[in-house]
Scaffold this active site. Structure first.
Site, mmCIF file in Angstrom:
data_model
loop_
_atom_site.group_PDB
_atom_site.id
_atom_site.type_symbol
_atom_site.label_atom_id
_atom_site.label_comp_id
_atom_site.label_asym_id
_atom_site.label_seq_id
_atom_site.Cartn_x
_atom_site.Cartn_y
_atom_site.Cartn_z
ATOM 1 N N GLY A 244 3.935 -19.794 0.028
ATOM 2 C CA GLY A 244 5.104 -18.917 -0.046
ATOM 3 C C GLY A 244 4.785 -17.439 -0.114
ATOM 4 C CB CYS B 192 -0.930 0.019 1.214
ATOM 5 S SG CYS B 192 -2.401 -1.009 1.026
ATOM 6 C CG HIS C 4 -1.126 -5.061 -1.424
ATOM 7 N ND1 HIS C 4 -1.460 -3.798 -0.970
ATOM 8 C CD2 HIS C 4 -1.322 -5.044 -2.769
ATOM 9 C CE1 HIS C 4 -1.856 -3.055 -1.999
ATOM 10 N NE2 HIS C 4 -1.773 -3.786 -3.106
ATOM 11 C CG ASN D 143 4.047 -17.180 -4.351
ATOM 12 O OD1 ASN D 143 4.039 -18.237 -4.991
ATOM 13 N ND2 ASN D 143 5.124 -16.423 -4.261
ATOM 14 C CG ASP E 98 11.044 -8.937 -5.742
ATOM 15 O OD1 ASP E 98 9.936 -9.483 -5.613
ATOM 16 O OD2 ASP E 98 11.931 -8.990 -4.866
ATOM 17 C CG HIS F 177 2.726 -9.544 -4.931
ATOM 18 N ND1 HIS F 177 2.232 -9.648 -3.642
ATOM 19 C CD2 HIS F 177 3.714 -10.460 -5.011
ATOM 20 C CE1 HIS F 177 2.911 -10.573 -2.993
ATOM 21 N NE2 HIS F 177 3.807 -11.099 -3.794
HETATM 22 P P1 5GP Z 1 5.541 -13.158 -2.213
HETATM 23 O O1 5GP Z 1 6.463 -14.134 -1.543
HETATM 24 O O2 5GP Z 1 4.610 -12.494 -1.214
HETATM 25 O O3 5GP Z 1 4.827 -13.715 -3.406
HETATM 26 O O4 5GP Z 1 6.477 -12.037 -2.810
HETATM 27 C C1 5GP Z 1 6.818 -10.863 -2.155
HETATM 28 C C2 5GP Z 1 7.928 -10.234 -2.944
HETATM 29 O O5 5GP Z 1 8.032 -8.866 -2.556
HETATM 30 C C3 5GP Z 1 9.300 -10.868 -2.681
HETATM 31 O O6 5GP Z 1 9.845 -11.314 -3.919
HETATM 32 C C4 5GP Z 1 10.110 -9.739 -2.056
HETATM 33 O O7 5GP Z 1 11.463 -9.731 -2.469
HETATM 34 C C5 5GP Z 1 9.370 -8.495 -2.518
HETATM 35 N N1 5GP Z 1 9.434 -7.371 -1.601
HETATM 36 C C6 5GP Z 1 9.192 -7.401 -0.256
HETATM 37 N N2 5GP Z 1 9.321 -6.170 0.274
HETATM 38 C C7 5GP Z 1 9.642 -5.345 -0.756
HETATM 39 C C8 5GP Z 1 9.923 -3.936 -0.830
HETATM 40 O O8 5GP Z 1 9.885 -3.195 0.154
HETATM 41 N N3 5GP Z 1 10.226 -3.440 -2.061
HETATM 42 C C9 5GP Z 1 10.264 -4.216 -3.175
HETATM 43 N N4 5GP Z 1 10.573 -3.612 -4.316
HETATM 44 N N5 5GP Z 1 10.010 -5.545 -3.147
HETATM 45 C C10 5GP Z 1 9.712 -6.103 -1.944
HETATM 46 ZN ZN ZN Z 2 -1.870 -3.225 0.973
#
Ligand code: 5GP
Ligand code: ZN
Length: 105
Positions: A88, A7, A93, A82, A30, A95
């Protein structure tokens, strides 16, 4: 939503560089890339995961995947969503990951 990193990023609060932005979503790199190119498509609306996402929104997000891959000339890529901790998901939020080149995921 308070205390949600995506957010804050999608609101522009953290000054993140956006590769793409429209009224529905933003796209940015990322922070911990698992491929040569690793982008995240993040809706501006806080939606926890795919279980909570409308068909209309997921349709818009997938069409943004297409726009961004064309814009960035990414021809071969993997999309990942995911859903839930056991799968995982770390950021609750919704994505869509876009990964291309040397994918370690
Ligand atoms: P998930 O595991 O929830 O599918 O993926 C979350 C992704 O968000 C991970 O690949 C992680 O590296 C990325 N991520 C987490 N925090 C941040 C952030 O503050 N900035 C950016 N650019 N990526 C983030
Ligand atoms: Zn959010």
């Amino acid at each position: 939503m308070e205390d949600c990193i995506f957010c804050k990023i999608s609101n522009g609060d953290l000054g993140t560089e956006f590769i793409y932005e429209d009224e529905t979503a933003v796209v940015f790199k990322d922070i911990n890339p698992k491929a040569d190119i690793h982008l995240l498509v993040v809706p501006k609306e806080h939606v926890q995961d795919l279980n909570e996402c409308s068909a209309e929104l997921i349709g818009k997000l997938m069409s943004i995947v297409k726009k961004v891959t064309v814009q960035e000339n990414i021809k071969s890529f993997r999309t990942v969503i995911n859903t839930g901790k056991d799968a995982g998901q770390e950021v609750f939020h919704l994505h869509i990951h876009i990964l291309s080149g040397n994918i370690k995921f």
